[in-house]
Design a protein around this motif. Structure first.
Motif, mmCIF file in Angstrom:
data_model
loop_
_atom_site.group_PDB
_atom_site.id
_atom_site.type_symbol
_atom_site.label_atom_id
_atom_site.label_comp_id
_atom_site.label_asym_id
_atom_site.label_seq_id
_atom_site.Cartn_x
_atom_site.Cartn_y
_atom_site.Cartn_z
ATOM 1 N N LEU A 1 0.809 -1.477 -0.092
ATOM 2 C CA LEU A 1 0.596 0.049 -0.048
ATOM 3 C C LEU A 1 0.969 1.117 -0.342
ATOM 4 O O LEU A 1 1.563 1.797 1.042
ATOM 5 N N GLY B 1 0.655 4.511 0.450
ATOM 6 C CA GLY B 1 0.193 5.862 0.290
ATOM 7 C C GLY B 1 0.235 5.419 1.704
ATOM 8 O O GLY B 1 0.124 6.911 2.316
ATOM 9 N N VAL B 2 0.779 4.418 2.135
ATOM 10 C CA VAL B 2 0.407 4.296 3.581
ATOM 11 C C VAL B 2 1.701 4.850 4.208
ATOM 12 O O VAL B 2 3.212 4.314 4.270
ATOM 13 N N ASP B 3 2.374 6.057 5.524
ATOM 14 C CA ASP B 3 3.120 6.608 5.825
ATOM 15 C C ASP B 3 3.176 5.847 7.071
ATOM 16 O O ASP B 3 4.932 6.035 7.616
ATOM 17 N N ILE C 1 1.968 2.453 9.868
ATOM 18 C CA ILE C 1 1.373 1.889 11.357
ATOM 19 C C ILE C 1 0.914 1.528 12.403
ATOM 20 O O ILE C 1 2.303 1.191 12.626
ATOM 21 N N VAL D 1 0.213 0.371 15.471
ATOM 22 C CA VAL D 1 -0.065 -1.304 16.505
ATOM 23 C C VAL D 1 -0.837 -1.083 17.055
ATOM 24 O O VAL D 1 -0.213 -0.685 18.758
ATOM 25 N N LEU E 1 -7.402 -2.480 10.810
ATOM 26 C CA LEU E 1 -6.703 -3.274 9.692
ATOM 27 C C LEU E 1 -7.254 -4.061 10.843
ATOM 28 O O LEU E 1 -6.345 -4.360 11.751
ATOM 29 N N GLY F 1 -6.151 -7.923 7.188
ATOM 30 C CA GLY F 1 -5.374 -7.230 6.078
ATOM 31 C C GLY F 1 -6.124 -8.412 5.036
ATOM 32 O O GLY F 1 -5.318 -7.736 3.470
ATOM 33 N N ASP G 1 -3.586 -0.986 13.482
ATOM 34 C CA ASP G 1 -3.766 -2.539 13.499
ATOM 35 C C ASP G 1 -4.630 -2.820 14.574
ATOM 36 O O ASP G 1 -3.523 -3.244 15.560
ATOM 37 N N THR H 1 -5.230 -6.219 15.685
ATOM 38 C CA THR H 1 -5.118 -7.702 16.274
ATOM 39 C C THR H 1 -4.080 -7.592 17.067
ATOM 40 O O THR H 1 -3.330 -8.674 17.811
#
Lengths: 410, 266
Positions: free
Chosen positions: B3, B5-7, B9, B11, B27, B30, B46, B48
Motif C-alpha cells: 500500500l 500511500g501508507v506512511d 502503521i 499496532v 486493520l 489485512g 492494527d 490484532t
C-alpha cells in the motif's frame, strides 16, 4: 525488524504498507513469486510459523520474531523435499511460475486436504493448466521415465530444469540482483475511454525527491507500431505510439515516471496534471462498426500505411477462412445447422509479472531482459521504434521469460 | 500488494490506541485491505495487536472477537447441544477465499468489508448475532449483525468506530439449522446462501445473503406454510446483480432453497 527465513535470521527495514512478499524478494528470496499481487493466485505462498499464507497480502509489520519458510527452505536440488521430487517425477510443472506456491501449500496437506484437492488448492492457480499433472504429483504418481542416453525420443522425460524450478532456484525475469542501481517505472493511465491530451504538467512530479525523469507523448518516438507481434511485422497494424497524445481506451498509458523506488514512482503519478479533451466513445461493437453519423472513428485519421483494416468502421483487423470445399460439404450433408456464433476477446492471464529490466553493458549495448514468448520479435520492434541496430538475442529455457539484447545506434 | 500511500502503521496495544481519522483505517487480518490499491489511505491501526481472546463463552453467548481468524472460528469445539455449530465450517467453506486466507482473515474483517457474499455475515446474521461496536471516548453500542451490514461495501460504522466483537446467543446455537448454497462455479463466489433456523420456542427464521445486496431475514413465530414463505419472499427487492449471478437466477434458486429448508426443518 528481525525474523527468521528458512532457519536463518534476517534483519531488515520494513516500510509501512509493505507486504511480506516484497520484503522477502528485497532480501534476495526470489523463490517467492509475485503473481496476481492480490491474494488469489498463490504463487507467493510461504509458511509463517508453519501455517501457509499468501505473502502478497500478509502485512510485513507483523513479522517480528516469526519463522518464515519458503519453497527454497523445504529442499534443495541436491536434497529435495519428497513433494518437490514428486512434482519433477509427475511432470507437475510447465512454466513453473506457480510451482513454488503449489509445493509450499501442498506440503501442509493432511488426509482431509488430500481427499479434496480442488478445494484445498483453490488458492493456487496454474495458467499452463497443468492441474491433472499437479494432482498426480501430490498423489505421488510418476509420469516420467529416465531413459538411457540415445533412447529418450518418444519417452516422457523429466523437465531438465525441474529440480531447480521445484526448489525455487530457477531465475525468472525479475529474479536476480542488478549489478547497477535499479530504477523503477510507473505508468499513469487514462481515466477516459477516448480523449486527447490538451496539456500535461509534470513539474511537480519531477520535483519529487527520488524521481529521475518523467516521460510524456512529447518524448515519444513518432513511429507507430503494434503491441501484437508476429514474425512479419506487417501482419499487425501500426496503430499506437509508445506514448500517444490520443487515448483510445481507459487505462492507456498517458505518462511514465522513473524513480528510485516503485513507491516514489507511483506517488509521483498523482502529481502529474493532465488536461483532457474528452472525446465521444463507443462501447457497442455493432454500433462501432456501423457508418452511422456521430460514431467516433478511433483511428479515423490514419491512412492505408497503418494497415488498419477499416479505419472508417473501427475495424482494426479481420480474418476470413475455410478449409476444404465448405459449400459442397454443406450441400451434401443430411442435416445442417445455421447460426451466428460470437465470442468475446479473451486475454490469457499469465501469472508471471509483465516486466522488463534494462541496462547498458560494458560494450555500450542496451540489454533488455523481459518476460515475453517472442524475444526476437520484441528486440526487432524496439530497434525499429527507437532506431537502434540489432544484435544477437539470447533466450533462457522458458518461453515466458527471455533475454533480449539490442545495440544502441550511433 | 504494497500500500504505497501508507506512511504509518500503528499496532494498537490498548483501547486508547484506537484513533482513526482522515485517511486512517482500522486493520484486521489485512487480506482484503492489501488485496487492492487503497487510494487515500495514509495510515493503519492494527487491531490484532490488542490481544483480544478469539472466543469467550459467557452464560448465554459465545463472544467472537472481531479479530478472531476464520481458522480459529472453525476450530471452536462444539457443545453436544449445539446443532447450529456445523454452520461455522459450512460458512467458512462458502468463502471464495482458500484455507490459507482463513489463517489470516478475521471474522470481523469479513463482516465489516460488507460484501454480499461475505460468508461470516451470512453466519452471524443467521444466528441472530449482535455486533458490538466501540466508538471514541470509550463508547459502546450494539446492533444486530443483519442490520450492521447495510449494503454493498456499506456498514453501520460511523466515524471513529470499530467492530469489537460479535455476540452469538447460545440459544441460537441450540437451534436446528438447514443450509443451502450455490455459486456459478463449484467453488466460486456465492450467488445465493440461505440458512434456515428453527429455535426451541418454535420460531422460524430464514436468512438470505449473497442473493441480495444486504442480509434479508424472514421471521415467523412458527414454521410457515409454503404459501406464507412464498408471500414473504415476494417482498424481497432488489435481488443482487453482478457478474457472479443474474438477479432472476438468484431469486429462483433462493426461492427453491427456502422451500427446501422449510420442508427439511418441518
Amino acid at each position: 525488524m528481525k525474523f527468521e527465513v528458512n532457519g536463518e535470521e534476517l534483519e531488515t527495514e520494513v516500510l509501512p504498507g509493505q507486504v511480506l512478499r516484497t520484503v522477502l524478494r528485497q532480501n534476495g528470496h526470489y523463490e517467492v513469486k509475485k503473481g496476481c499481487d492480490a491474494g488469489d493466485c498463490g504463487a507467493c505462498s510461504v509458511l509463517v510459523d508453519a501455517e501457509p499464507v499468501h505473502s502478497c497480502i500478509y502485512p510485513a509489520h507483523r513479522l517480528s520474531g516469526k519463522h518464515v519458510t519458503t519453497v527454497a527452505g523445504l529442499g534443495t536440488p541436491e536434497d529435495p523435499h519428497p513433494l518437490q521430487q514428486r512434482f519433477v517425477d509427475a511432470a507437475g510443472l510447465q512454466c513453473g511460475f506457480c510451482t513454488a506456491g503449489m509445493v509450499v501449500t501442498a506440503s501442509t496437506f493432511g488426509d482431509e486436504e488430500l481427499a479434496d484437492l480442488p478445494r484445498a488448492l483453490k488458492g493456487n492457480l496454474c495458467r499452463c493448466t497443468g492441474y491433472r499433472a499437479i494432482r498426480d504429483a501430490i498423489h505421488g504418481v510418476d509420469n516420467t521415465a529416465t531413459p538411457a542416453a540415445g533412447e529418450a525420443a518418444g519417452r516422457s522425460v523429466k523437465a531438465p530444469a525441474g529440480l531447480r524450478v521445484v526448489t525455487g532456484r530457477e531465475e525468472y525475469t525479475l529474479d536476480f540482483t542488478t549489478p547497477t542501481k535499479l530504477l523503477h517505472l510507473a505508468v499513469l493511465k487514462s481515466p477516459h475511454a477516448h480523449a486527447r491530451i490538451r496539456s500535461i504538467d509534470t513539474a511537480a512530479a519531477e520535483a519529487l525527491e527520488g524521481v529521475e525523469c518523467v516521460f510524456t507523448h512529447r518524448d515519444s518516438p513518432a513511429t507507430l507500431f503494434s503491441t501484437g507481434r508476429h514474425e512479419n511485422r506487417e501482419d499487425d497494424p501500426d496503430d499506437t505510439l509508445v506514448l500517444d497524445p490520443v487515448l483510445r481506451f481507459r487505462g492507456q498509458r498517458v505518462a511514465a515516471v522513473v524513480a528510485d523506488s516503485v513507491r516514489i514512482a507511483e506517488r509521483a503519478l498523482a502529481l502529474i496534471t493532465v488536461e483532457y479533451e474528452i472525446l465521444p466513445a463507443v462501447f457497442d461493437p455493432a454500433l462501432a462498426r456501423s457508418t452511422q453519423d456521430g460514431v467516433p472513428r478511433l483511428h479515423g485519421e490514419k491512412g492505408a500505411e497503418s494497415r488498419i483494416s477499416e479505419p472508417g468502421r473501427n475495424v482494426v483487423a479481420q480474418m476470413h477462412g475455410e478449409m476444404g470445399d465448405v459449400e459442397a460439404a454443406l450441400a451434401a450433408s443430411d442435416a445442417t445447422v445455421e447460426g451466428v456464433w460470437q465470442t468475446q476477446r479473451i486475454s490469457h492471464a499469465a501469472l508471471e509479472t509483465h516486466a522488463t529490466r534494462g541496462w547498458i553493458d560494458a560494450d555500450g549495448r542496451l540489454v533488455l531482459r523481459t518476460s515475453t514468448q517472442v524475444p526476437f520479435l520484441v528486440r526487432d520492434e524496439i530497434c525499429h521504434i527507437f532506431g537502434l541496430l540489432r544484435t544477437p538475442c539470447a533466450s533462457s529455457r522458458r518461453g515466458s521469460a527471455a533475454d533480449s539484447v539490442a545495440n544502441r545506434s550511433s | 500488494m504494497d500500500l504505497i500511500g501508507v506512511d504509518e502503521i500503528r499496532v494498537a496495544r490498548t483501547r486508547d490506541d484506537i484513533v482513526l481519522g482522515e485517511g486512517v483505517r482500522a486493520l484486521g487480518g489485512g487480506t482484503w485491505l492489501f488485496s487492492e490499491p487503497q487510494p487515500g489511505v495514509t495510515g493503519l491501526v492494527d487491531l490484532t495487536g490488542l490481544g483480544w481472546p478469539a472466543v469467550v463463552r459467557t452464560d448465554d453467548a459465545l463472544v467472537v472477537a472481531a479479530t478472531c481468524t476464520i481458522r480459529d472460528l472453525t476450530r471452536v469445539p462444539a457443545e453436544p447441544d449445539w446443532p447450529a455449530h456445523r454452520l461455522f465450517r459450512l460458512c467458512a467453506d462458502s468463502l471464495l477465499a482458500s484455507f490459507k486466507i482463513w489463517n489470516v482473515a478475521t471474522v470481523g474483517g469479513n463482516i465489516a468489508t460488507a460484501l454480499p457474499a461475505g460468508a461470516m455475515t451470512s453466519l452471524m446474521s443467521a444466528l441472530d448475532a449482535t455486533a458490538v461496536i466501540w466508538g471514541p471516548e470509550h463508547t459502546e453500542r450494539r446492533i444486530p449483525v443483519a442490520e450492521f451490514v447495510r449494503g454493498v461495501r456499506s456498514t453501520d460504522l460511523r466515524a471513529g468506530e470499530i467492530l469489537r466483537a460479535i455476540e452469538v446467543p447460545s440459544a441460537a446455537l441450540r437451534s436446528r439449522v438447514a443450509f443451502r448454497r450455490i455459486a456459478l462455479s463449484n467453488l466460486g463466489r456465492s450467488g445465493s446462501l440461505v440458512i434456515g433456523r428453527a429455535a426451541g420456542d418454535g420460531s422460524f427464521v430464514v436468512t438470505i445473503t449473497a442473493a441480495t445486496p444486504r442480509p434479508i431475514q424472514l421471521r415467523f413465530t412458527a414454521a410457515p406454510t409454503a404459501g406464507e414463505l412464498e408471500h414473504a419472499l415476494d417482498g424481497i427487492d432488489p435481488w443482487y446483480d453482478d457478474p457472479h449471478g443474474a438477479p432472476d437466477w438468484r431469486e429462483a434458486v433462493t426461492r427453491l432453497f427456502a422451500e427446501e429448508i422449510r420442508e427439511e426443518l418441518a
